[in-house]
Motif scaffolding. Sequence first.
Motif, PDB file in Angstrom:
ATOM      1  N   ARG A   1       6.817  -2.331  -8.528  1.00  0.00           N
ATOM      2  CA  ARG A   1       7.262  -3.031  -7.317  1.00  0.00           C
ATOM      3  C   ARG A   1       6.097  -3.391  -6.398  1.00  0.00           C
ATOM      4  N   VAL A   2       4.894  -2.948  -6.760  1.00  0.00           N
ATOM      5  CA  VAL A   2       3.721  -3.235  -5.927  1.00  0.00           C
ATOM      6  C   VAL A   2       3.214  -4.642  -6.227  1.00  0.00           C
ATOM      7  N   ASP A   3       3.162  -5.484  -5.205  1.00  0.00           N
ATOM      8  CA  ASP A   3       2.575  -6.821  -5.326  1.00  0.00           C
ATOM      9  C   ASP A   3       1.116  -6.696  -4.896  1.00  0.00           C
ATOM     10  N   VAL A   4       0.240  -6.540  -5.871  1.00  0.00           N
ATOM     11  CA  VAL A   4      -1.161  -6.272  -5.561  1.00  0.00           C
ATOM     12  C   VAL A   4      -1.784  -7.423  -4.783  1.00  0.00           C
ATOM     13  N   ASP A   5      -1.511  -8.651  -5.182  1.00  0.00           N
ATOM     14  CA  ASP A   5      -2.093  -9.804  -4.493  1.00  0.00           C
ATOM     15  C   ASP A   5      -1.645  -9.861  -3.032  1.00  0.00           C
TER      16      ASP A   5
ATOM     17  N   LEU B   1       0.839  -1.200   0.000  1.00  0.00           N
ATOM     18  CA  LEU B   1       0.000   0.000   0.000  1.00  0.00           C
ATOM     19  C   LEU B   1       0.875   1.252   0.000  1.00  0.00           C
ATOM     20  N   LEU B   2       1.939   1.229   0.784  1.00  0.00           N
ATOM     21  CA  LEU B   2       2.847   2.376   0.860  1.00  0.00           C
ATOM     22  C   LEU B   2       3.550   2.607  -0.473  1.00  0.00           C
TER      23      LEU B   2
ATOM     24  N   ARG C   1      -3.954  -9.446   0.327  1.00  0.00           N
ATOM     25  CA  ARG C   1      -3.963 -10.458   1.392  1.00  0.00           C
ATOM     26  C   ARG C   1      -3.702  -9.803   2.749  1.00  0.00           C
ATOM     27  N   ALA C   2      -2.747  -8.876   2.790  1.00  0.00           N
ATOM     28  CA  ALA C   2      -2.423  -8.193   4.045  1.00  0.00           C
ATOM     29  C   ALA C   2      -3.639  -7.410   4.552  1.00  0.00           C
ATOM     30  N   ALA C   3      -4.367  -6.778   3.645  1.00  0.00           N
ATOM     31  CA  ALA C   3      -5.556  -6.026   4.039  1.00  0.00           C
ATOM     32  C   ALA C   3      -6.634  -6.960   4.584  1.00  0.00           C
ATOM     33  N   ARG C   4      -6.834  -8.100   3.903  1.00  0.00           N
ATOM     34  CA  ARG C   4      -7.849  -9.055   4.367  1.00  0.00           C
ATOM     35  C   ARG C   4      -7.474  -9.653   5.722  1.00  0.00           C
ATOM     36  N   GLU C   5      -6.185  -9.939   5.905  1.00  0.00           N
ATOM     37  CA  GLU C   5      -5.738 -10.496   7.184  1.00  0.00           C
ATOM     38  C   GLU C   5      -5.946  -9.493   8.316  1.00  0.00           C
ATOM     39  N   ALA C   6      -5.674  -8.214   8.042  1.00  0.00           N
ATOM     40  CA  ALA C   6      -5.893  -7.190   9.056  1.00  0.00           C
ATOM     41  C   ALA C   6      -7.374  -7.093   9.415  1.00  0.00           C
ATOM     42  N   ASP C   7      -8.244  -7.196   8.409  1.00  0.00           N
ATOM     43  CA  ASP C   7      -9.684  -7.156   8.676  1.00  0.00           C
ATOM     44  C   ASP C   7     -10.118  -8.373   9.489  1.00  0.00           C
TER      45      ASP C   7
ATOM     46  N   THR D   1      -8.622  -1.395  -2.368  1.00  0.00           N
ATOM     47  CA  THR D   1      -8.475  -2.835  -2.167  1.00  0.00           C
ATOM     48  C   THR D   1      -7.215  -3.183  -1.386  1.00  0.00           C
ATOM     49  N   LEU D   2      -6.279  -2.246  -1.304  1.00  0.00           N
ATOM     50  CA  LEU D   2      -5.044  -2.478  -0.558  1.00  0.00           C
ATOM     51  C   LEU D   2      -5.150  -2.000   0.887  1.00  0.00           C
ATOM     52  N   ALA D   3      -6.216  -1.259   1.201  1.00  0.00           N
ATOM     53  CA  ALA D   3      -6.404  -0.720   2.549  1.00  0.00           C
ATOM     54  C   ALA D   3      -7.393  -1.594   3.319  1.00  0.00           C
TER      55      ALA D   3
END
Length: 462
Positions: A427-431, A248-249, A435-441, A368-370
């Motif tokens: 350099r952004v790995d969208v997938d 996201l950053l 996943r990181a956003a879904r895990e945080a949720d 989608t990344l947040a």
Amino acid sequence: MSRLRERAAGLGLESPAATAWALYDWANSAFATTVVAAVFPIYYESVIGAGLSGNLASVYFGYTTAIGLALIAVVSPVLGAIADRYRAKKRFLAGFVVLGVVATTGLSLTGEGDVLLASGLFVLANAGFVGANVFYDSLLGHLDADPDRLSTAGYALGYFGGGVLLVVNLAWTLSPETFGFADTGAATRAALLSVAVWWAVFSIPLFRTVPEPDADPEPVAEGASGPVGAGFARLRRTAGEIREYPDLLLFLGAFLLYADGIGTIIRMASIYGREVGIGQTQIVGALVLVQFLGVPFAFLFGSLPGRSLLGRVDLTAKRALYLGLAVYTAISVGGFFMSEPWQFWTLAVAVATVQGGTQALSRSLYSTLAPTGKSSEFFSFFSISSKVAGVAGPALFAVVGQVTGSSRYSIVSLLVFFLGGAALLSRVDVDAGRRAAREADAEAAAGEGELAGGTGAGVGDP
């Protein structure tokens, strides 16, 4: 009547308040088209700065634009915090509208040689326009309507509203005698005044109909001194949290770069066109075309993800953004060689094909990344960051133009933003980011479940 209401609701205009909110986009887009993009830059170069040598008019206009955007980038987080805590979003919105309308009225009174006065008024008008948008955008989440559809409706109304007044202004400047003006200069000043009137009148429904949201219940951060300290404390906190999501950053960094290039092209195209010899009629006509072509192309470009390119490459949002940045790269290079009106029209059409789509896809990809549980504060950071991003492009345009003596090198220098943005985007790995956003949720939901069940560790501890 019921069918009309159903169609309006389908567009997100589900209530009088939602319709009044969207209508403000119709009101303020006249400033974006006539003052920022089309009429005033030409007037600044050909009349106000007529006595300036070389490309100094373009240089001064670039610095003026950068100063106005920097001013709002600095104060908006503080003002936002004050408005949240003291239930004053509409009051701050009204204050910035008044500032923009009064300063725009002042622009209509400027003439040859008024470089310092016109530059100062443009800084204030730009600050009013951008500052008002901060509080206008903040009202969206408080309305009883689908935010995505309502945002799109406002976007479309803005395109049409700005385009309608720009067509009227173009008619005035093309044939001033027909409309009772003494000359093109008088017609141009009347056009600037018409923006102030348009902006003020069509803002009235929002202030009459949209309710003031409740105050933000969030407590002031520890160590913060009043709402000003709270504003910066909130910004620091969000900046710290966003670092926990590296993709996201990275995407935010890429967006800041290429959004700066896009914004600079929008703001500097007219004055650059005048510098290289394109006539006012050709410039304004091409910008009118962009205004009306922008709506269908925005929807078309936004539909690219999920489609195949030449039957071989499946387009994702990221790949569609690459396509948009490639077009902007070609626009920058083409602008360096531009000398004929047909070339300006060609580049204008190219801008219309990607301008709205790249911005819309950037916003949707960011969402989608947040993590959804932090979407509000992350989008607040996104909004503030995008305002900061608008400063460097016009400043670089002005510096390069001043050093080289030609804005042709300024327009090609914008490649730094598009190529740099594309490099960071690669350099952004969208997938992985999603996943990181879904895990945080999921973690947040699990924590809420434990609290609800009374099993949360430490609950009730002092």
